[in-house]
Design a protein around this motif. Structure first.
Motif, PDB file in Angstrom:
ATOM      1  N   ALA A 188      -7.303  19.253  67.627  1.00  0.00           N
ATOM      2  CA  ALA A 188      -8.517  18.494  67.925  1.00  0.00           C
ATOM      3  C   ALA A 188      -9.738  19.396  67.946  1.00  0.00           C
ATOM      4  O   ALA A 188     -10.825  19.003  67.495  1.00  0.00           O
ATOM      5  CB  ALA A 188      -8.361  17.778  69.268  1.00  0.00           C
ATOM      6  N   MET A 189      -9.574  20.620  68.459  1.00  0.00           N
ATOM      7  CA  MET A 189     -10.689  21.568  68.475  1.00  0.00           C
ATOM      8  C   MET A 189     -11.087  21.946  67.052  1.00  0.00           C
ATOM      9  O   MET A 189     -12.284  22.024  66.725  1.00  0.00           O
ATOM     10  CB  MET A 189     -10.293  22.817  69.267  1.00  0.00           C
ATOM     11  N   ASP A 190     -10.100  22.175  66.186  1.00  0.00           N
ATOM     12  CA  ASP A 190     -10.403  22.446  64.775  1.00  0.00           C
ATOM     13  C   ASP A 190     -11.206  21.306  64.167  1.00  0.00           C
ATOM     14  O   ASP A 190     -12.185  21.524  63.439  1.00  0.00           O
ATOM     15  CB  ASP A 190      -9.108  22.608  63.979  1.00  0.00           C
ATOM     16  N   VAL A 191     -10.782  20.079  64.452  1.00  0.00           N
ATOM     17  CA  VAL A 191     -11.465  18.910  63.902  1.00  0.00           C
ATOM     18  C   VAL A 191     -12.916  18.879  64.362  1.00  0.00           C
ATOM     19  O   VAL A 191     -13.841  18.659  63.560  1.00  0.00           O
ATOM     20  CB  VAL A 191     -10.735  17.609  64.305  1.00  0.00           C
ATOM     21  N   CYS A 192     -13.140  19.092  65.652  1.00  0.00           N
ATOM     22  CA  CYS A 192     -14.512  19.091  66.183  1.00  0.00           C
ATOM     23  C   CYS A 192     -15.350  20.185  65.520  1.00  0.00           C
ATOM     24  O   CYS A 192     -16.524  19.971  65.179  1.00  0.00           O
ATOM     25  CB  CYS A 192     -14.494  19.295  67.700  1.00  0.00           C
ATOM     26  N   LEU A 193     -14.735  21.346  65.361  1.00  0.00           N
ATOM     27  CA  LEU A 193     -15.439  22.479  64.751  1.00  0.00           C
ATOM     28  C   LEU A 193     -15.774  22.181  63.292  1.00  0.00           C
ATOM     29  O   LEU A 193     -16.920  22.365  62.841  1.00  0.00           O
ATOM     30  CB  LEU A 193     -14.550  23.720  64.844  1.00  0.00           C
ATOM     31  N   TYR A 194     -14.791  21.703  62.549  1.00  0.00           N
ATOM     32  CA  TYR A 194     -14.977  21.491  61.114  1.00  0.00           C
ATOM     33  C   TYR A 194     -15.883  20.304  60.808  1.00  0.00           C
ATOM     34  O   TYR A 194     -16.414  20.182  59.706  1.00  0.00           O
ATOM     35  CB  TYR A 194     -13.622  21.299  60.422  1.00  0.00           C
ATOM     36  N   MET A 195     -16.064  19.403  61.798  1.00  0.00           N
ATOM     37  CA  MET A 195     -16.990  18.286  61.625  1.00  0.00           C
ATOM     38  C   MET A 195     -18.444  18.693  61.823  1.00  0.00           C
ATOM     39  O   MET A 195     -19.353  18.023  61.347  1.00  0.00           O
ATOM     40  CB  MET A 195     -16.663  17.169  62.621  1.00  0.00           C
ATOM     41  N   SER A 196     -18.670  19.780  62.565  1.00  0.00           N
ATOM     42  CA  SER A 196     -20.048  20.174  62.880  1.00  0.00           C
ATOM     43  C   SER A 196     -20.786  20.594  61.609  1.00  0.00           C
ATOM     44  O   SER A 196     -20.171  21.059  60.640  1.00  0.00           O
ATOM     45  CB  SER A 196     -20.061  21.314  63.894  1.00  0.00           C
ATOM     46  N   GLN A 197     -22.116  20.442  61.638  1.00  0.00           N
ATOM     47  CA  GLN A 197     -22.917  20.741  60.455  1.00  0.00           C
ATOM     48  C   GLN A 197     -22.808  22.203  60.027  1.00  0.00           C
ATOM     49  O   GLN A 197     -22.954  22.523  58.844  1.00  0.00           O
ATOM     50  CB  GLN A 197     -24.393  20.383  60.709  1.00  0.00           C
ATOM     51  N   ASN A 198     -22.552  23.096  60.953  1.00  0.00           N
ATOM     52  CA  ASN A 198     -22.459  24.513  60.621  1.00  0.00           C
ATOM     53  C   ASN A 198     -21.227  24.821  59.775  1.00  0.00           C
ATOM     54  O   ASN A 198     -21.173  25.834  59.093  1.00  0.00           O
ATOM     55  CB  ASN A 198     -22.421  25.358  61.895  1.00  0.00           C
ATOM     56  N   PHE A 199     -20.213  23.956  59.845  1.00  0.00           N
ATOM     57  CA  PHE A 199     -19.040  24.097  58.986  1.00  0.00           C
ATOM     58  C   PHE A 199     -19.079  23.020  57.906  1.00  0.00           C
ATOM     59  O   PHE A 199     -19.036  23.345  56.723  1.00  0.00           O
ATOM     60  CB  PHE A 199     -17.759  23.994  59.826  1.00  0.00           C
ATOM     61  N   GLY A 200     -19.064  21.761  58.325  1.00  0.00           N
ATOM     62  CA  GLY A 200     -19.214  20.658  57.372  1.00  0.00           C
ATOM     63  C   GLY A 200     -18.051  20.508  56.414  1.00  0.00           C
ATOM     64  O   GLY A 200     -18.254  20.106  55.262  1.00  0.00           O
ATOM     65  N   PHE A 201     -16.837  20.783  56.867  1.00  0.00           N
ATOM     66  CA  PHE A 201     -15.678  20.701  55.979  1.00  0.00           C
ATOM     67  C   PHE A 201     -15.079  19.296  55.924  1.00  0.00           C
ATOM     68  O   PHE A 201     -14.452  18.932  54.932  1.00  0.00           O
ATOM     69  CB  PHE A 201     -14.584  21.678  56.435  1.00  0.00           C
ATOM     70  N   ILE A 202     -15.230  18.547  57.000  1.00  0.00           N
ATOM     71  CA  ILE A 202     -14.629  17.218  57.058  1.00  0.00           C
ATOM     72  C   ILE A 202     -15.602  16.239  57.716  1.00  0.00           C
ATOM     73  O   ILE A 202     -16.565  16.646  58.363  1.00  0.00           O
ATOM     74  CB  ILE A 202     -13.300  17.206  57.855  1.00  0.00           C
ATOM     75  N   SER A 203     -15.295  14.970  57.568  1.00  0.00           N
ATOM     76  CA  SER A 203     -16.039  13.926  58.271  1.00  0.00           C
ATOM     77  C   SER A 203     -15.086  12.755  58.489  1.00  0.00           C
ATOM     78  O   SER A 203     -13.923  12.797  58.072  1.00  0.00           O
ATOM     79  CB  SER A 203     -17.261  13.492  57.463  1.00  0.00           C
ATOM     80  N   PHE A 204     -15.589  11.722  59.148  1.00  0.00           N
ATOM     81  CA  PHE A 204     -14.823  10.513  59.393  1.00  0.00           C
ATOM     82  C   PHE A 204     -15.728   9.314  59.174  1.00  0.00           C
ATOM     83  O   PHE A 204     -16.954   9.430  59.268  1.00  0.00           O
ATOM     84  CB  PHE A 204     -14.272  10.500  60.829  1.00  0.00           C
ATOM     85  N   PRO A 205     -15.153   8.160  58.902  1.00  0.00           N
ATOM     86  CA  PRO A 205     -15.975   6.950  58.784  1.00  0.00           C
ATOM     87  C   PRO A 205     -16.784   6.712  60.060  1.00  0.00           C
ATOM     88  O   PRO A 205     -16.360   7.086  61.157  1.00  0.00           O
ATOM     89  CB  PRO A 205     -14.934   5.839  58.582  1.00  0.00           C
ATOM     90  N   ASP A 206     -17.946   6.101  59.906  1.00  0.00           N
ATOM     91  CA  ASP A 206     -18.844   5.880  61.043  1.00  0.00           C
ATOM     92  C   ASP A 206     -18.151   5.156  62.193  1.00  0.00           C
ATOM     93  O   ASP A 206     -18.413   5.448  63.364  1.00  0.00           O
ATOM     94  CB  ASP A 206     -20.069   5.065  60.603  1.00  0.00           C
ATOM     95  N   GLU A 207     -17.238   4.226  61.863  1.00  0.00           N
ATOM     96  CA  GLU A 207     -16.618   3.424  62.924  1.00  0.00           C
ATOM     97  C   GLU A 207     -15.640   4.224  63.781  1.00  0.00           C
ATOM     98  O   GLU A 207     -15.174   3.741  64.816  1.00  0.00           O
ATOM     99  CB  GLU A 207     -15.904   2.204  62.335  1.00  0.00           C
ATOM    100  N   LEU A 208     -15.326   5.457  63.373  1.00  0.00           N
ATOM    101  CA  LEU A 208     -14.443   6.307  64.175  1.00  0.00           C
ATOM    102  C   LEU A 208     -15.218   7.309  65.021  1.00  0.00           C
ATOM    103  O   LEU A 208     -14.630   8.101  65.761  1.00  0.00           O
ATOM    104  CB  LEU A 208     -13.461   7.066  63.280  1.00  0.00           C
ATOM    105  N   THR A 209     -16.540   7.281  64.906  1.00  0.00           N
ATOM    106  CA  THR A 209     -17.359   8.226  65.661  1.00  0.00           C
ATOM    107  C   THR A 209     -18.307   7.457  66.580  1.00  0.00           C
ATOM    108  O   THR A 209     -18.426   6.239  66.494  1.00  0.00           O
ATOM    109  CB  THR A 209     -18.179   9.122  64.714  1.00  0.00           C
ATOM    110  N   THR A 210     -18.980   8.192  67.457  1.00  0.00           N
ATOM    111  CA  THR A 210     -19.942   7.574  68.372  1.00  0.00           C
ATOM    112  C   THR A 210     -21.311   8.211  68.181  1.00  0.00           C
ATOM    113  O   THR A 210     -21.437   9.280  67.585  1.00  0.00           O
ATOM    114  CB  THR A 210     -19.499   7.747  69.835  1.00  0.00           C
ATOM    115  N   GLY A 211     -22.326   7.539  68.720  1.00  0.00           N
ATOM    116  CA  GLY A 211     -23.691   8.016  68.561  1.00  0.00           C
ATOM    117  C   GLY A 211     -24.277   8.539  69.849  1.00  0.00           C
ATOM    118  O   GLY A 211     -23.602   8.658  70.869  1.00  0.00           O
ATOM    119  N   SER A 212     -25.553   8.861  69.773  1.00  0.00           N
ATOM    120  CA  SER A 212     -26.299   9.369  70.923  1.00  0.00           C
ATOM    121  C   SER A 212     -27.316   8.320  71.352  1.00  0.00           C
ATOM    122  O   SER A 212     -27.836   7.563  70.525  1.00  0.00           O
ATOM    123  CB  SER A 212     -27.013  10.668  70.550  1.00  0.00           C
TER     124      SER A 212
END
Length: 426
Positions: free
Chosen positions: A253-277
């Motif tokens: 899960a930590m890898d996923v969070c890291l790789y989703m961040s803009q500084n890495f940008g290796f992966i993403s998920f559909p909008d409906e699986l994420t939350t906003g601010s």
């Protein structure tokens, strides 16, 4: 309403403190108390304590309670201390004197213990099945994305070339180690404690081998004192195995969070699986994986809790054991949910293209380029100094063409061999 009631009233404050929230927790083990009571009743008839007709009545009463439990209509009312007193009350209410005979040759101690062992056994099996589902998902993703380059890191610094295939299958193979521990925990709890009574057995000629077979335990805990001593030991063993599994999922899960961040940008998920601010409209937060990480860390602390509750208790039963149930059962329920949501979410991962020509990643290939020079005849030390000098003076140009062919490397993932390693049976 208490199994130990001798007609003496007890202070309400003492009663509230000692009962705690057993009623709520015991819903999870209600069906297992019915299973154990059924086996116990059959055994009592076998040794002549119950008649054939009395057994038929008890089995019918237990079947009605089992149906209520399955339908979600079974309720442990406030006047009852726990599920065990509730079940005995209902049997007595419907069957009269026959219902009162169900407690013959057993204590609430081994009654609780066998219900918990059955709960642990079944739920360890469920956790294994869900782990295997995640395992297969990861191997599928590894095969799908085996040719997708992913930078490898040591010390969070760009290190060597990796791939999404290597990343997904790495976590798949580590799950196998977790299943080894789950199997060890399963073997630990797959021992019938029924018949140990309060921890010193019974003067009735009970048939413990019969109940062991009837409840489908692999063996029994022969020594009645050892059976009681398994309280706490089983929980510590289970907590260690669940903690190991959660360590794997927490790191993933930590890898996923890291790789989703803009500084890495290796992966993403559909909008409906994420939350906003609430104030930043651009945010796509990996809340699911952050909660997985937090829950997994919490479950990893469970082993310490189980250890400290039981660490230096002498042999025999102690009321401290009551404190093991709540967080142990909660951990099982959480682990099952975590495995489900992880599997659901990771299947929808969006793997991005990584441009290895980006200056951020040009040093990924220094080791490969050193190895090329060695193959051409230079010593490793000489080749290392040559490539190191080019890095230092800014003249290094990466050659990205080298293949890694040995077992378990980027271009030889051995997914079939990893799949074959998974311990399907205990």
């Amino acid at each position: 309403m208490k199994l130990w009631d001798k007609g003496i009233s007890i202070d309400k404050k003492i009663e509230q403190f000692t009962v705690g929230n057993d009623r709520e927790i015991d819903i999870h083990i209600a069906k297992y108390d019915v299973i154990a009571s059924r086996a116990h009743a059959k055994m009592l008839q076998k040794i002549g304590i119950l008649t054939a007709n009395e057994l038929i009545e008890l089995l019918g009463g237990l079947k009605k309670l089992e149906t209520q439990i399955d339908n979600g209509t079974f309720v442990i009312d406030p006047q009852f201390e726990d599920v065990h007193s509730k079940i005995e009350f209902e049997l007595t209410k419907s069957l009269g004197e026959v219902g009162k005979k169900i407690h013959t040759a057993r204590s609430r101690n081994d009654q609780v213990l066998v219900a918990l062992q059955l709960y642990y056994k079944e739920n360890l099996g469920i956790v294994k099945q869900k782990t295997q589902t995640l395992f297969e998902t990861l191997l599928g993703l590894a095969d799908t994305y085996k040719d997708k380059v992913l930078p490898g890191y040591t010390h969070l610094q760009v290190a060597m070339p990796s791939s999404f295939g290597l990343w997904f299958s790495a976590y798949a193979e580590v799950l196998i180690d977790d299943v080894y521990l789950l199997n060890a925990a399963l073997q630990t709890v797959d021992q019938n404690p029924l018949g140990s009574a309060a921890g010193y057995g019974s003067s009735f000629p009970i048939d413990r081998e019969f109940t062991t077979k009837d409840m489908n335990f692999a063996t029994l805990k022969y020594n009645v004192v050892a059976a009681q001593m398994s309280r706490g030991k089983s929980e510590r063993t289970i907590a260690a195995s669940l903690g190991s599994l959660c360590n794997t999922m927490g790191r993933f899960a930590m890898d996923v969070c890291l790789y989703m961040s803009q500084n890495f940008g290796f992966i993403s998920f559909p909008d409906e699986l994420t939350t906003g601010s609430s104030i930043m409209p651009h945010k796509k937060n990996p809340d699911v994986f952050e909660l997985i990480r937090g829950k997994c860390n919490k479950i990893q602390a469970l082993q310490t809790e189980m250890l400290l509750i039981t660490n230096n208790l002498p042999s025999g039963y102690h009321r401290d054991f009551q404190l093991l149930k709540e967080n142990m059962i909660a951990a099982f329920e959480d682990v099952k949910d975590i495995l489900d949501i992880f599997n659901f979410s990771i299947q929808q991962v969006i793997v991005k293209d990584v441009d290895v020509n980006n200056d951020l990643y040009k040093y990924l290939f220094t080791v490969d380029n050193i190895n090329t020079l060695v193959v051409e005849g230079q010593s490793f030390r000489e080749a290392y100094q040559k490539i190191g000098g080019e890095v230092q003076n800014g003249t290094y140009k990466p050659d990205t063409s080298k293949k890694h062919t040995h077992i378990g490397s980027i271009h030889n993932l051995c997914l079939d061999k990893i799949r074959a390693k998974f311990p399907v049976k205990n």
